[in-house]
Design an enzyme around this catalytic site. Structure first.
Site, PDB file in Angstrom:
ATOM      1  N   HIS A 141      -2.090 125.758 -17.278  1.00 29.95           N
ATOM      2  CA  HIS A 141      -3.521 125.827 -17.902  1.00 29.95           C
ATOM      3  C   HIS A 141      -3.174 126.921 -18.865  1.00 29.95           C
ATOM      4  O   HIS A 141      -4.428 127.761 -19.061  1.00 29.95           O
ATOM      5  CB  HIS A 141      -4.620 126.270 -16.750  1.00 29.95           C
ATOM      6  CG  HIS A 141      -4.744 125.065 -15.693  1.00 29.95           C
ATOM      7  ND1 HIS A 141      -5.553 124.271 -15.849  1.00 29.95           N
ATOM      8  CD2 HIS A 141      -4.130 125.028 -14.579  1.00 29.95           C
ATOM      9  CE1 HIS A 141      -5.587 123.269 -14.804  1.00 29.95           C
ATOM     10  NE2 HIS A 141      -4.814 123.793 -13.919  1.00 29.95           N
ATOM     11  N   LYS A 190       5.892 137.753 -43.124  1.00 35.33           N
ATOM     12  CA  LYS A 190       5.538 136.882 -42.256  1.00 35.33           C
ATOM     13  C   LYS A 190       6.292 135.592 -42.030  1.00 35.33           C
ATOM     14  O   LYS A 190       6.931 135.277 -43.156  1.00 35.33           O
ATOM     15  CB  LYS A 190       3.912 136.319 -42.477  1.00 35.33           C
ATOM     16  CG  LYS A 190       3.467 135.467 -41.550  1.00 35.33           C
ATOM     17  CD  LYS A 190       2.007 135.305 -41.840  1.00 35.33           C
ATOM     18  CE  LYS A 190       1.176 134.593 -40.632  1.00 35.33           C
ATOM     19  NZ  LYS A 190       1.481 133.264 -40.355  1.00 35.33           N
TER      20      LYS A 190
END
Length: 476
Positions: free
Chosen positions: A198, A334
């Site tokens: 989960h 990035k």
């Protein structure tokens, strides 16, 4: 003469007296580009279907040419086609099989549902090339198309092209990915991380165990492909127009299956029911379903990689994928997980393609499926995309990622779920109390368990050793 404007894929070109010739078919005369190897029926299709500008893929055209070549060989054997003309057809088809002349197959995917336009396109191109070799006229219909119909040739070419693409491209690519994952797993046997269910912290797992799951998914995909191929090896050729075999020699179907098997090394044979082969595309639908399952597996693996790579500071930061390109036009430094992202996009496309093939597959009206070109294009696109992206995923993502062990160990040390191993000793309720306290105070579970149970640290460290917990069973 007034120039004629016609559309081709879907560029508008003007034909003048110097760049066209007149061709004739059963519907009359029309202008065809002077240098085109095709003739009137192809030109009509070019003018009738300026829809997408997307022609059928080269892999499919080569399969059609392989069928034409094999048919000529059978017709010569059966005495229906004289040897000189037959050899000219065989040689002309070989040029297309070898990848030449694909620019002379301009017909749009979105055409007549039987693929008659593409069948005649192949007949006309081969007839032109064969006529040049033979020195006498070779007919597209009477000679190149002898013992055939579009209605059995196009379904056969779908099966032949799909079988070749799966065996020569997709299965080897998937086996390469599976081997790459397995090799990486062996190198990471000693790396333990926090498992997640989960998306929440769970019991520890070895990174090699996580990768073993991926490798099994890919291996299962290969098994699924191989399980579907026997239906793909069954061919429609010999059924001709409606499945009765009209205008084909009784021995034609069996012999062309044998020749195609000899040429490709694959066990092609006539289908037991040509009526099934012409009226349905269930084998293609089945294969597409397996491709969809593979796409689902790849998306799962790619998304795991993206999550594990997330960060590097505010995400999970468990691994670092290879830096392949700058990740932003505005944010310096990035770097993005571009290969897993490309993989997910391919998976989405293949899943969508399966929906298309499902709709197309149920479009068998009485004796003929009438979405054959769409099935051919979409099925081959799915196979090609999956073959290409699995190699990229193997070579540019999985093979080169590095493990951020400090981050893994930090999360493991603070993981209260480790207390699950104490359930058989102290009970679920007491273990839950320890876990909640550890969460609240952000302390290692060993420290909290020692306070709340009075157990010795040495014993707790042994029972809660993350590496040992990956082996399963009851801790003693």
């Amino acid at each position: 003469m007034v120039p004629c404007i016609y559309l081709i894929n879907p560029l508008t070109r003007i034909m003048t007296a110097s760049n066209y010739r007149i061709e004739k078919d059963s519907m009359g005369e029309l202008q065809v580009p002077a240098n085109a190897l095709y003739a009137a029926q192809t030109q009509r299709a070019v003018e009738n279907f300026p829809v997408s500008g997307i022609p059928l893929p080269g892999a499919f055209i080569r399969a059609v040419a392989l069928v034409k070549q094999s048919a000529a060989k059978v017709n010569m054997e059966l005495g229906l086609l004289n040897e000189a003309m037959g050899e000219a057809i065989v040689d002309a088809a070989q040029e297309i099989i070898d990848g030449a002349h694909l620019e002379h197959f301009p017909i749009d995917v979105f055409q007549t549902g039987s693929g008659t336009s593409t069948n005649m396109n192949a007949n006309e191109v081969i007839a032109t090339l064969a006529t040049r070799r033979h020195g006498q006229p070779v007919s597209a219909n009477d000679h190149v198309n002898m013992s055939q119909s579009s209605n059995d040739t196009i379904p056969t070419a779908i099966h032949v092209s799909a079988a070749l693409a799966v065996n020569e491209d997709l299965i080897p690519a998937m086996e390469h990915l599976q081997a790459t994952i397995a090799y990486k797993a062996r190198a990471l046997e000693d790396v333990v991380k926090t498992g997640r269910t989960h998306l929440m912290d769970a019991m520890p797992i070895r990174l090699s165990q996580e990768l073993d799951g991926w490798a099994q998914q890919i291996g299962n995909g290969v098994e699924r492909l191989r399980a579907s191929l026997p239906r793909i090896y069954r061919l429609a050729q010999g059924g001709t127009a409606v499945g009765t075999g009209i205008n084909a020699h009784p021995a034609f179907a069996a012999r062309i299956g044998e020749i195609l098997a000899e040429e490709t090394g694959m066990p092609f044979q006539p289908n037991a029911s040509f009526f099934e082969s012409l009226s349905s595309q269930d084998a293609a639908v089945e294969l597409s379903g397996q491709l969809k399952t593979i796409a689902v597996s790849l998306m799962k693996i790619a998304n795991d990689l993206r999550w594990m790579n997330s960060g590097p500071l505010a995400g999970l930061g468990e691994i670092a994928l290879p830096a392949l390109q700058p990740g932003s036009s505005i944010m310096p430094g990035k770097v993005n997980p571009v290969i897993p992202e490309a993989t997910c996009m391919v998976a989405a496309q293949v899943i969508g393609n399966d929906a298309t093939i499902t709709v197309a597959g149920q479009s068998g009206n009485f004796q003929l499926n009438v979405m054959l070109p769409l099935i051919a294009y979409t099925l081959l696109q799915s196979i090609e995309l999956l073959a290409n992206v699995t190699r990229l995923l193997a070579d540019k993502a999985i093979a080169g990622f590095t493990v951020c062990e400090d981050n893994l160990n930090r999360a493991l040390a603070l993981n209260p779920i480790l207390v699950t191993a104490l359930n058989p000793i102290i009970g679920y309720a007491k273990a839950a109390e320890i876990a909640k306290n550890a969460y609240k105070t952000k302390r290692p579970v060993v420290d909290v368990a020692m306070e709340l149970t009075g157990m010795a640290r040495e014993e707790l460290e042994r029972l809660l050793d993350p590496a040992k917990l990956t082996e399963g069973g009851i801790q003693e």
